[in-house]
Design an enzyme around this catalytic site. Structure first.
Site, PDB file in Angstrom:
ATOM      1  N   ASP A 163    -101.665  13.793  67.715  1.00 21.61           N
ATOM      2  CA  ASP A 163    -101.644  12.668  66.780  1.00 21.61           C
ATOM      3  C   ASP A 163    -100.988  11.425  67.371  1.00 21.61           C
ATOM      4  O   ASP A 163     -99.838  11.099  67.073  1.00 21.61           O
ATOM      5  CB  ASP A 163    -100.953  13.058  65.473  1.00 21.61           C
ATOM      6  CG  ASP A 163    -101.297  12.087  64.338  1.00 21.61           C
ATOM      7  OD1 ASP A 163    -101.858  11.002  64.634  1.00 21.61           O
ATOM      8  OD2 ASP A 163    -101.020  12.412  63.182  1.00 21.61           O
ATOM      9  N   LYS A 220     -92.667  14.414  65.548  1.00 21.97           N
ATOM     10  CA  LYS A 220     -92.099  15.287  64.517  1.00 21.97           C
ATOM     11  C   LYS A 220     -92.802  16.633  64.625  1.00 21.97           C
ATOM     12  O   LYS A 220     -93.883  16.724  65.227  1.00 21.97           O
ATOM     13  CB  LYS A 220     -92.284  14.683  63.120  1.00 21.97           C
ATOM     14  CG  LYS A 220     -93.738  14.368  62.767  1.00 21.97           C
ATOM     15  CD  LYS A 220     -93.832  13.671  61.413  1.00 21.97           C
ATOM     16  CE  LYS A 220     -95.281  13.275  61.103  1.00 21.97           C
ATOM     17  NZ  LYS A 220     -95.387  12.580  59.802  1.00 21.97           N
ATOM     18  N   ASP A 270     -94.149   8.544  66.629  1.00 25.50           N
ATOM     19  CA  ASP A 270     -94.142   9.361  65.404  1.00 25.50           C
ATOM     20  C   ASP A 270     -94.000  10.836  65.757  1.00 25.50           C
ATOM     21  O   ASP A 270     -94.719  11.684  65.225  1.00 25.50           O
ATOM     22  CB  ASP A 270     -95.417   9.117  64.584  1.00 25.50           C
ATOM     23  CG  ASP A 270     -95.313   9.669  63.161  1.00 25.50           C
ATOM     24  OD1 ASP A 270     -94.175   9.796  62.654  1.00 25.50           O
ATOM     25  OD2 ASP A 270     -96.359   9.958  62.548  1.00 25.50           O
ATOM     26  N   LEU A 323    -110.809  22.356  59.499  1.00 21.88           N
ATOM     27  CA  LEU A 323    -109.415  22.594  59.871  1.00 21.88           C
ATOM     28  C   LEU A 323    -108.451  21.684  59.128  1.00 21.88           C
ATOM     29  O   LEU A 323    -107.290  22.031  58.910  1.00 21.88           O
ATOM     30  CB  LEU A 323    -109.235  22.386  61.384  1.00 21.88           C
ATOM     31  CG  LEU A 323    -110.009  23.341  62.299  1.00 21.88           C
ATOM     32  CD1 LEU A 323    -109.837  22.927  63.747  1.00 21.88           C
ATOM     33  CD2 LEU A 323    -109.532  24.777  62.095  1.00 21.88           C
ATOM     34  N   GLY A 324    -108.916  20.496  58.762  1.00 21.64           N
ATOM     35  CA  GLY A 324    -108.054  19.545  58.066  1.00 21.64           C
ATOM     36  C   GLY A 324    -108.808  18.261  57.792  1.00 21.64           C
ATOM     37  O   GLY A 324    -109.906  18.037  58.308  1.00 21.64           O
ATOM     38  N   ASN A 337     -96.544  16.988  64.128  1.00 20.84           N
ATOM     39  CA  ASN A 337     -97.441  16.423  65.132  1.00 20.84           C
ATOM     40  C   ASN A 337     -97.362  17.166  66.468  1.00 20.84           C
ATOM     41  O   ASN A 337     -97.800  16.653  67.485  1.00 20.84           O
ATOM     42  CB  ASN A 337     -97.119  14.938  65.364  1.00 20.84           C
ATOM     43  CG  ASN A 337     -97.576  14.074  64.198  1.00 20.84           C
ATOM     44  OD1 ASN A 337     -98.437  14.479  63.416  1.00 20.84           O
ATOM     45  ND2 ASN A 337     -97.011  12.891  64.076  1.00 20.84           N
ATOM     46  N   THR A 360     -91.831   8.348  60.778  1.00 18.21           N
ATOM     47  CA  THR A 360     -91.512   9.139  59.593  1.00 18.21           C
ATOM     48  C   THR A 360     -90.014   9.011  59.325  1.00 18.21           C
ATOM     49  O   THR A 360     -89.209   9.207  60.242  1.00 18.21           O
ATOM     50  CB  THR A 360     -91.902  10.612  59.838  1.00 18.21           C
ATOM     51  OG1 THR A 360     -93.307  10.666  60.116  1.00 18.21           O
ATOM     52  CG2 THR A 360     -91.589  11.467  58.620  1.00 18.21           C
TER      53      THR A 360
END
Length: 468
Positions: A160, A144, A142, A26-27, A147, A182
């Site tokens: 995350d 965003k 974080d 998946l990643g 995430n 970020t």
């Protein structure tokens, strides 16, 4: 060696630890890969994050992994990706997590702005999850769209928690001090590095996310990162004409540059725009206990208790040994530079070359990594017969010749501006100013020229994304 250990050699083949059928990738990141998997006993789809233990031990990140597990134990909520269990072998750590089929919220926003009722629903679920985290003493730091995931029913799931913090990490002044997040979503007080309330920082990020959902673009954006930082610091953004007056008022309170007057979670939940159609999530919070699975030879005990609920961790023997093996040549990561200090002393906001020549100090931006900057400084010192002393990301060049005010000594310190940009500060530590000026112009400036970053036409100064 157990059969389960053998099965982990190829994460994509056969059964993992006798229970999980591993599917497609998946990643992946620097230390881990995430696979779609199936529990053969329950037929449930899960996502398994496979972490390379050798890499994280060399990087001294075992404590970081344990802290992330501790955080995920605290935040079991319908709008947060759930960690089911943690397992480990001699070479791998496995996070068995909820599989969220719908992908990132970012992919949905990338197609254009959302309808108001859809954006409101996502924002309501986001605030519900964030408020729950804060009540449990967890701060994401974080937030965003990348995430935030969407499940098959279109419900939001925050993921995350790698940069998250817990209330026990707060310093004596009641504030956090770590520079993280970020750039486009980070609050001005984080960039200022004077300490911040993490709950207020999360609320700012939620405000940026809401703006993006409704507008289809960022409220603070510029190709030059310094200009973007300046806009964030001043709170310079403009709501599009299709925003309702109620939404505009809410966003101005969410994106208030003063954290003291910024809206709070309870105030958001009482806001007229927010409350429309809002249904408070009710759910049963099960026993928090999360066990590191160590049953009958299924996996091999590595001596590390991943279920520890401590908020801080001392260095383990394995981490210490890994650090020793790295040897004295390993360079630490430079400290993050206060972006608004940069703004205050820069002429304009270009990242080109030397952007300030002070009376006895100069700074410039470099794309060259620390591992090459420090050897270059050593080379310069040796060529001019200066003694070179190093500590972390600081280098001292000490002359041997007695000048008007004693030997000339020059200090150089490296700071991180973004993951791909460093700021190098050069200043006189001792000696005569006139001698320093001559030495800087004749010896240092010409030799440091090759380290300086000069923007090329059309080149973006944006930092690389997390996926690069």
């Amino acid at each position: 060696m157990s059969a389960a250990t053998t099965s982990t050699r190829k994460e994509g083949d056969g059964l993992l630890l006798g229970r999980f059928e591993i599917g497609k990738l998946l990643g992946h990141g620097s230390f881990a890969k995430v696979y779609l998997s199936r529990n053969i006993k329950t037929n449930e789809s899960v996502a398994i994050k496979v972490i390379d233990k050798e890499k994280i031990m060399k990087g001294g990140l075992i404590s970081h992994i344990k802290r992330e597990i501790s955080i995920l134990r605290r935040v079991r909520h319908p709008n947060i990706v759930q960690l089911f269990e943690v397992m480990a072998t001699k070479s791998k750590i496995f996070f068995v997590m909820e599989y969220v089929k719908g992908g990132e919220l970012f992919n949905k926003v990338a197609k254009g702005r959302l309808k108001e009722e859809i954006a409101r629903k996502y924002f309501q679920q986001l605030i519900s999850a964030v408020g729950f985290c804060h009540a449990r003493g967890v701060f994401h730091r974080d937030l965003k769209p990348e995430n935030i995931l969407l499940d098959e029913d279109g419900d939001l799931k925050v993921s995350d928690f790698g940069l998250s913090a817990i209330s026990e990490q707060i310093r004596g002044d009641g504030l956090f001090h770590t520079f993280c997040g970020t750039p486009a979503y980070v609050a001005p007080e984080v960039l200022g590095r004077k300490g911040y309330e993490a709950a207020k920082v999360d609320i700012w990020s939620c405000g940026v996310i809401l703006f993006v959902l409704m507008a289809g673009y960022l409220p603070f954006h510029d190709q030059n990162i310094m200009v973007m930082y300046k806009k964030i610091y001043r709170g310079e953004f403009r709501c599009p004409r299709w925003f309702s007056p109620e939404l505009t008022r809410l966003l101005k309170r969410l994106l208030d540059t003063n954290p003291e007057s910024r809206i709070t979670i309870p105030e958001i939940m009482e806001n007229k725009w927010f409350k429309k159609g809002f249904r408070n999530v009710k759910f049963y919070l099960e026993d928090d206990k999360l066990c590191s699975v160590k049953e009958g030879g299924e996996i091999e005990d590595d001596g590390i208790d991943y279920s520890s609920d401590q908020s801080s961790y001392s260095e383990t023997e394995a981490e210490s040994e890994a650090r020793r093996r790295k040897g004295p040549t390993s360079l630490p990561r430079p400290a993050s530079l206060n972006a608004f200090d940069l703004i205050s002393f820069s002429r304009g906001f270009s990242l080109s070359g030397l952007f300030e020549d002070g009376v006895e100090e100069s700074r410039f931006v470099s794309r060259v990594p620390v591992s090459k900057i420090i050897p270059k400084l050593e080379e310069i010192g040796q060529d001019v017969k200066f003694t070179v002393r190093k500590k972390d990301c600081r280098v001292s060049l000490e002359g041997s010749r007695e000048g008007v005010k004693g030997p000339l000594t020059i200090g150089v310190e490296i700071f991180e501006l973004t993951p791909s940009l460093n700021v190098v500060e050069v200043k006189k530590k001792a000696g005569d100013k006139g001698e320093y000026d001559v030495f800087f112009e004749r010896e240092l400036r010409p030799r440091l020229q090759e380290l300086m970053h000069t923007d090329q036409p059309g080149e973006s100064s944006n930092p690389p994304s997390d996926t690069e």
